[in-house]
Design a protein around this motif. Structure first.
Motif, PDB file in Angstrom:
ATOM      1  N   PRO A 101     -39.201   9.101 117.755  1.00 31.96           N
ATOM      2  CA  PRO A 101     -38.721   8.769 116.407  1.00 31.96           C
ATOM      3  C   PRO A 101     -39.484   9.498 115.317  1.00 31.96           C
ATOM      4  N   ALA A 103     -39.950   8.477 112.388  1.00 30.23           N
ATOM      5  CA  ALA A 103     -40.771   7.514 111.643  1.00 30.23           C
ATOM      6  C   ALA A 103     -42.179   7.455 112.206  1.00 30.23           C
ATOM      7  N   THR A 266     -30.194   8.174 112.014  1.00 35.75           N
ATOM      8  CA  THR A 266     -31.650   8.146 112.119  1.00 35.75           C
ATOM      9  C   THR A 266     -32.125   9.564 112.390  1.00 35.75           C
ATOM     10  N   ARG A 267     -33.373   9.733 112.766  1.00 35.33           N
ATOM     11  CA  ARG A 267     -33.892  11.055 113.115  1.00 35.33           C
ATOM     12  C   ARG A 267     -34.856  10.930 114.290  1.00 35.33           C
ATOM     13  N   PHE A 315     -36.855   2.882 117.745  1.00 32.60           N
ATOM     14  CA  PHE A 315     -36.441   3.426 116.453  1.00 32.60           C
ATOM     15  C   PHE A 315     -36.296   2.350 115.381  1.00 32.60           C
ATOM     16  N   LEU A 317     -34.160   0.051 115.212  1.00 33.75           N
ATOM     17  CA  LEU A 317     -32.743  -0.086 114.882  1.00 33.75           C
ATOM     18  C   LEU A 317     -32.299  -1.539 115.058  1.00 33.75           C
TER      19      LEU A 317
END
Length: 321
Positions: A101, A103, A266-267, A315, A317
């Protein structure tokens, strides 16, 4: 707070942890590059910290604690690879590959401390790079990461790996040669941008729209004619726009039985990613399905690596939509 000291041996467990914990994220990314697996990297960082604690009396302050930890972590990874030797399939997919991730990548320190502590290059966690270096034998892989990613000198790399400079130079030459065969000639062709461009955002929005509408024809228009699609750990590599889209259709994409889809952007690995949720007939909510990590080439999607629902929590999520 315990005083800063070059001698780690007298520190108690709490004080020792305070000295090494600030390096956890970058060591984790280092192990991830070598192993290709987020989970295994976590295990190896823990193993490295345990080894460091047990060997704390061997730290004499001649190098930074950070460099000492890199040495331990690198050798822990090499030991793991020696015990569990594995190679990508003949078609090139890496079954143990997991996403990282963005983040968490944002937690990496932005600093330079000379060759032994060069700033971590985030572009070298892109999936294309991670997959490519998994094809290298363990020693050349470690040498490549130390020399070309972390910026260590041949002398420093030899010390870290407990080998000779001649061995390091030979391994690096082999690694660079094989890597050139597996990555585009121009590094900029695969290096992800620091921030998504307007064109990338538009492409991503169209990809999400087509996915949620289960529009196979519309999705096909967003794909490179030589697009590559894989789903680690499941075996198989699909290549070519028509082949990839047909594989999705054969899997039920667009059918009533498949259900409706919703997406969250997302990334991962410095690349755009789309988390898809599905609501099957009779279900009350959209449940996690998969995360597509996208590689963009020539303004369209050139690579799709799909990871299963087990990655969603990492992530941060939603559990359902």
């Amino acid at each position: 707070m315990s005083p800063i000291t070059d001698d780690l041996h007298p520190l108690d467990e709490h004080a020792f942890s305070a000295r090494v914990e600030p390096h956890r994220r970058e060591l984790h990314v280092h192990c991830y590059r070598l192993l290709g697996s987020f989970d295994e990297a976590e295990d190896l960082v823990q193993e490295a910290f345990l080894r460091a604690w047990r060997r704390r009396e061997t730290y004499a302050g001649r190098a930074s604690v950070r460099a000492w930890l890199y040495r331990i972590a690198t050798n822990a990874c090499l030991d793991a690879l020696d015990k569990r030797p594995r190679r990508p399939s003949t078609s090139g997919e890496v079954a143990w590959l997991q996403p990282y991730p963005d983040a968490l990548l944002d937690q990496l320190p932005d600093r330079r401390e000379g060759p032994e502590g060069a700033a971590l290059a985030k572009e070298t966690v892109e999936l294309a790079f991670i997959v490519a270096i998994q094809h290298l034998a363990p020693l050349p892989r470690a040498v490549l990461v130390l020399r070309d990613v972390l910026g260590c000198s041949a002398k420093e790399s030899a010390r870290l790996l407990e080998t000779t400079e001649a061995s390091v130079n030979s391994a690096l030459q082999r690694a660079r040669g094989e890597l050139r065969e597996r990555l585009p000639e121009e590094r900029e062709a695969w290096r992800p941008d620091a921030e998504p461009t307007a064109a990338e955002r538009e492409l991503l929005a169209r990809y999400v729209d087509c996915t949620e509408r289960a529009d196979a024809e519309g999705t096909a228009a967003l794909l490179h004619q030589d697009v590559r699609f894989s789903m680690p750990p499941a075996p198989g590599l699909w290549e070519g726009r028509d082949t990839v889209v047909q594989a999705w259709v054969d899997g039920g994409f667009g059918s009533d039985a498949f259900g409706s889809l919703r997406c969250v952007v997302t990334r991962a690995n410095g690349q755009p990613a789309v988390a898809a949720y599905v609501r099957r007939p009779g279900d009350a909510a959209h449940e996690p399905l998969a995360i597509d990590v996208l590689g963009v080439r020539d303004g369209v999607v050139g690579d799709i690596t799909t990871f299963d629902r087990s990655q969603f929590a990492r992530f941060d999520l939603p559990a359902a939509l």
